[in-house]
Write an enzyme that holds these catalytic residues in place. Structure first.
Site, PDB file in Angstrom:
ATOM      1  N   GLY A  40       0.802  -1.222   0.000  1.00  0.00           N
ATOM      2  CA  GLY A  40       0.000   0.000   0.000  1.00  0.00           C
ATOM      3  C   GLY A  40       0.833   1.270   0.000  1.00  0.00           C
ATOM      4  O   GLY A  40       2.030   1.249  -0.271  1.00  0.00           O
ATOM      5  N   HIS A  46       3.824   1.200  -8.113  1.00  0.00           N
ATOM      6  CA  HIS A  46       2.697   0.277  -7.963  1.00  0.00           C
ATOM      7  C   HIS A  46       1.724   0.426  -9.140  1.00  0.00           C
ATOM      8  O   HIS A  46       1.215  -0.555  -9.681  1.00  0.00           O
ATOM      9  CB  HIS A  46       1.921   0.583  -6.680  1.00  0.00           C
ATOM     10  N   GLN A  70       7.379 -10.156   7.562  1.00  0.00           N
ATOM     11  CA  GLN A  70       8.591  -9.847   6.793  1.00  0.00           C
ATOM     12  C   GLN A  70       9.382  -8.691   7.415  1.00  0.00           C
ATOM     13  O   GLN A  70      10.390  -8.268   6.869  1.00  0.00           O
ATOM     14  CB  GLN A  70       8.267  -9.572   5.321  1.00  0.00           C
ATOM     15  N   GLN A 157      11.070  -4.650 -10.597  1.00  0.00           N
ATOM     16  CA  GLN A 157      12.508  -4.950 -10.578  1.00  0.00           C
ATOM     17  C   GLN A 157      13.219  -4.179  -9.464  1.00  0.00           C
ATOM     18  O   GLN A 157      14.302  -4.559  -9.039  1.00  0.00           O
ATOM     19  CB  GLN A 157      13.111  -4.623 -11.951  1.00  0.00           C
ATOM     20  N   ASP A 159      12.741  -4.311  -6.452  1.00  0.00           N
ATOM     21  CA  ASP A 159      13.078  -5.306  -5.434  1.00  0.00           C
ATOM     22  C   ASP A 159      13.634  -6.540  -6.157  1.00  0.00           C
ATOM     23  O   ASP A 159      12.957  -7.572  -6.278  1.00  0.00           O
ATOM     24  CB  ASP A 159      11.842  -5.633  -4.600  1.00  0.00           C
ATOM     25  N   VAL A 185      10.388   2.187 -11.625  1.00  0.00           N
ATOM     26  CA  VAL A 185       9.919   3.547 -11.918  1.00  0.00           C
ATOM     27  C   VAL A 185      10.711   4.507 -11.036  1.00  0.00           C
ATOM     28  O   VAL A 185      10.890   4.258  -9.840  1.00  0.00           O
ATOM     29  CB  VAL A 185       8.408   3.673 -11.643  1.00  0.00           C
ATOM     30  N   SER A 194       9.543   4.976  -3.968  1.00  0.00           N
ATOM     31  CA  SER A 194       9.343   4.014  -2.885  1.00  0.00           C
ATOM     32  C   SER A 194       8.432   4.625  -1.826  1.00  0.00           C
ATOM     33  O   SER A 194       8.489   5.834  -1.576  1.00  0.00           O
ATOM     34  CB  SER A 194      10.698   3.662  -2.244  1.00  0.00           C
ATOM     35  N   ARG A 196       8.815   4.322   1.157  1.00  0.00           N
ATOM     36  CA  ARG A 196       9.681   4.766   2.255  1.00  0.00           C
ATOM     37  C   ARG A 196      10.329   6.127   1.975  1.00  0.00           C
ATOM     38  O   ARG A 196      10.908   6.716   2.892  1.00  0.00           O
ATOM     39  CB  ARG A 196      10.769   3.724   2.536  1.00  0.00           C
TER      40      ARG A 196
HETATM   41  P1  AMP Z   1       5.827  -2.665  -1.853  1.00  0.00           P
HETATM   42  O1  AMP Z   1       4.497  -2.052  -1.614  1.00  0.00           O
HETATM   43  O2  AMP Z   1       6.971  -1.749  -1.602  1.00  0.00           O
HETATM   44  O3  AMP Z   1       5.970  -4.006  -1.197  1.00  0.00           O
HETATM   45  O4  AMP Z   1       5.902  -2.954  -3.407  1.00  0.00           O
HETATM   46  C1  AMP Z   1       4.909  -3.699  -4.067  1.00  0.00           C
HETATM   47  C2  AMP Z   1       5.362  -4.010  -5.459  1.00  0.00           C
HETATM   48  O5  AMP Z   1       5.640  -2.815  -6.160  1.00  0.00           O
HETATM   49  C3  AMP Z   1       6.665  -4.851  -5.497  1.00  0.00           C
HETATM   50  O6  AMP Z   1       6.581  -5.776  -6.546  1.00  0.00           O
HETATM   51  C4  AMP Z   1       7.697  -3.813  -5.766  1.00  0.00           C
HETATM   52  O7  AMP Z   1       8.848  -4.327  -6.411  1.00  0.00           O
HETATM   53  C5  AMP Z   1       6.945  -2.879  -6.682  1.00  0.00           C
HETATM   54  N1  AMP Z   1       7.586  -1.567  -6.681  1.00  0.00           N
HETATM   55  C6  AMP Z   1       7.901  -0.801  -5.598  1.00  0.00           C
HETATM   56  N2  AMP Z   1       8.545   0.314  -5.993  1.00  0.00           N
HETATM   57  C7  AMP Z   1       8.664   0.241  -7.342  1.00  0.00           C
HETATM   58  C8  AMP Z   1       9.245   1.082  -8.341  1.00  0.00           C
HETATM   59  N3  AMP Z   1       9.837   2.230  -8.035  1.00  0.00           N
HETATM   60  N4  AMP Z   1       9.170   0.665  -9.626  1.00  0.00           N
HETATM   61  C9  AMP Z   1       8.572  -0.493  -9.961  1.00  0.00           C
HETATM   62  N5  AMP Z   1       8.000  -1.320  -9.063  1.00  0.00           N
HETATM   63  C10 AMP Z   1       8.046  -0.958  -7.774  1.00  0.00           C
END
Ligand code: AMP
Length: 297
Positions: A40, A46, A70, A157, A159, A185, A194, A196
């Site tokens: 989220g 996302h 995690q 990618q 992660d 992205v 991110s 974060r």
């Molecule tokens: P998260 O909410 O951070 O766990 O991310 C959820 C999904 O979004 C994961 O597959 C991440 O790799 C992807 N994601 C997070 N940040 C990016 C980004 N900057 N570009 C592409 N995918 C992302």
């Protein structure tokens, strides 16, 4: 768009929607489902996954779940940004059909005791700094796949290690889902988007540019023919260390498959870093392929 928290309800509703949105012609065909798993606080990274899922599938499920298993005990589980209302609006605009947003107790009820471990891959890089992290990721992704039963699941990618862990999980456990990986992205200045990033103060945000700048520089070095991985690792370390607000967690120049550190850069290489900017740990990576066809002379 519907929001469901209960895993059984989600499964039941999806069973209905698969028939409703599938082909009514003979023989009937169930609608295909694309799943985008997230924690989220949605951003462009996302949404790029959601858009791809929207293009490829008749139904799009977005999961929003800050997965407690995690996170380590000293990590940011409590502080992790959450805003379901904002996420709901963004998801609706992006064409999500169903949000799955369970509570922790709905995913891990009292007495829960089954975990999934992808050995080896899970212990390196982020796994070394965050013991148990990928066990938590593999467990929640397995649960999501069982609850949703997607035809395709979408990951970023950004992660990079997570992608390798999940691909191995799917292969080893003979899961039927197709894993689709989309490029990272980035913000205008190159910083990977991110959730974060909201932790960063203005000065830290500026300092964080050292991460994409250094990866960009590393890519240029490799493309110009650098094949000595030790020299590259050392140069990356020096560049990051030159930023006073940055503290290196790891710098990895690996094979991009097994995450083994390499001595010499071969046909494929992943350069991955984790860097603390103040109290915020940021990760980023680049993967370069087809290197044996060019560069080295
Ligand atoms: P998260 O909410 O951070 O766990 O991310 C959820 C999904 O979004 C994961 O597959 C991440 O790799 C992807 N994601 C997070 N940040 C990016 C980004 N900057 N570009 C592409 N995918 C992302």
């Amino acid at each position: 768009m519907e929001i469901i928290g209960d895993p059984q309800k989600l499964r039941k509703r999806l069973d209905e929607l698969r028939v409703e949105r599938g082909s009514g012609f003979q023989p009937p065909r169930a609608a295909t489902v694309g799943l985008v798993p997230t924690m989220g606080y949605l951003h462009e990274g996302h949404l790029a996954l959601v858009r791809a899922a929207r293009q490829d599938n008749e139904l799009v499920v977005l999961s929003i779940f800050v997965n407690p298993v995690q996170f380590g005990p000293q990590e940011d589980y409590e502080e992790y940004p959450r805003d379901l209302k904002r996420d709901t609006n963004l998801a609706q605009e992006a064409g999500v059909d169903l949000i799955f947003a369970p509570k922790a107790a709905q995913m891990y009820p009292e007495g829960y005791r089954t975990f999934v471990e992808v050995e080896g891959l899970s212990d390196k890089l982020c796994g070394a700094s965050r013991p148990g992290h990928f066990r938590g990721v593999a467990t929640v992704v397995t649960k999501l796949f069982h609850i949703v039963g997607p035809d395709r699941a979408y990951f970023g990618q950004k992660d990079g290690q997570q992608v390798l862990v999940i691909k191995r999980l799917v292969q080893d456990l003979n899961m039927r889902v197709e894993i689709v990986v989309l490029p990272t992205v980035r913000e205008k200045d190159g910083l990977a988007v991110s959730s974060r990033n909201v932790y960063l103060g203005a000065e830290e945000r500026q300092a964080a540019r050292v991460i994409p700048d250094t990866l960009h520089w590393a890519e240029a070095q490799v493309r110009a023919g650098e094949r000595d991985a030790d020299r590259l690792r050392e140069a990356i370390r020096e560049r990051i260390a030159a930023e006073p607000l940055a503290r290196i967690d790891y710098v990895s120049v690996n094979d991009g498959h097994e995450l083994e550190e390499v001595d010499r850069i071969g046909d494929r290489v992943m350069v991955a870093v984790a860097v603390w900017i103040g109290k915020t740990r940021l990760i980023d990576n680049i993967v370069l392929e087809g290197l044996s066809r060019c560069g080295e002379s």
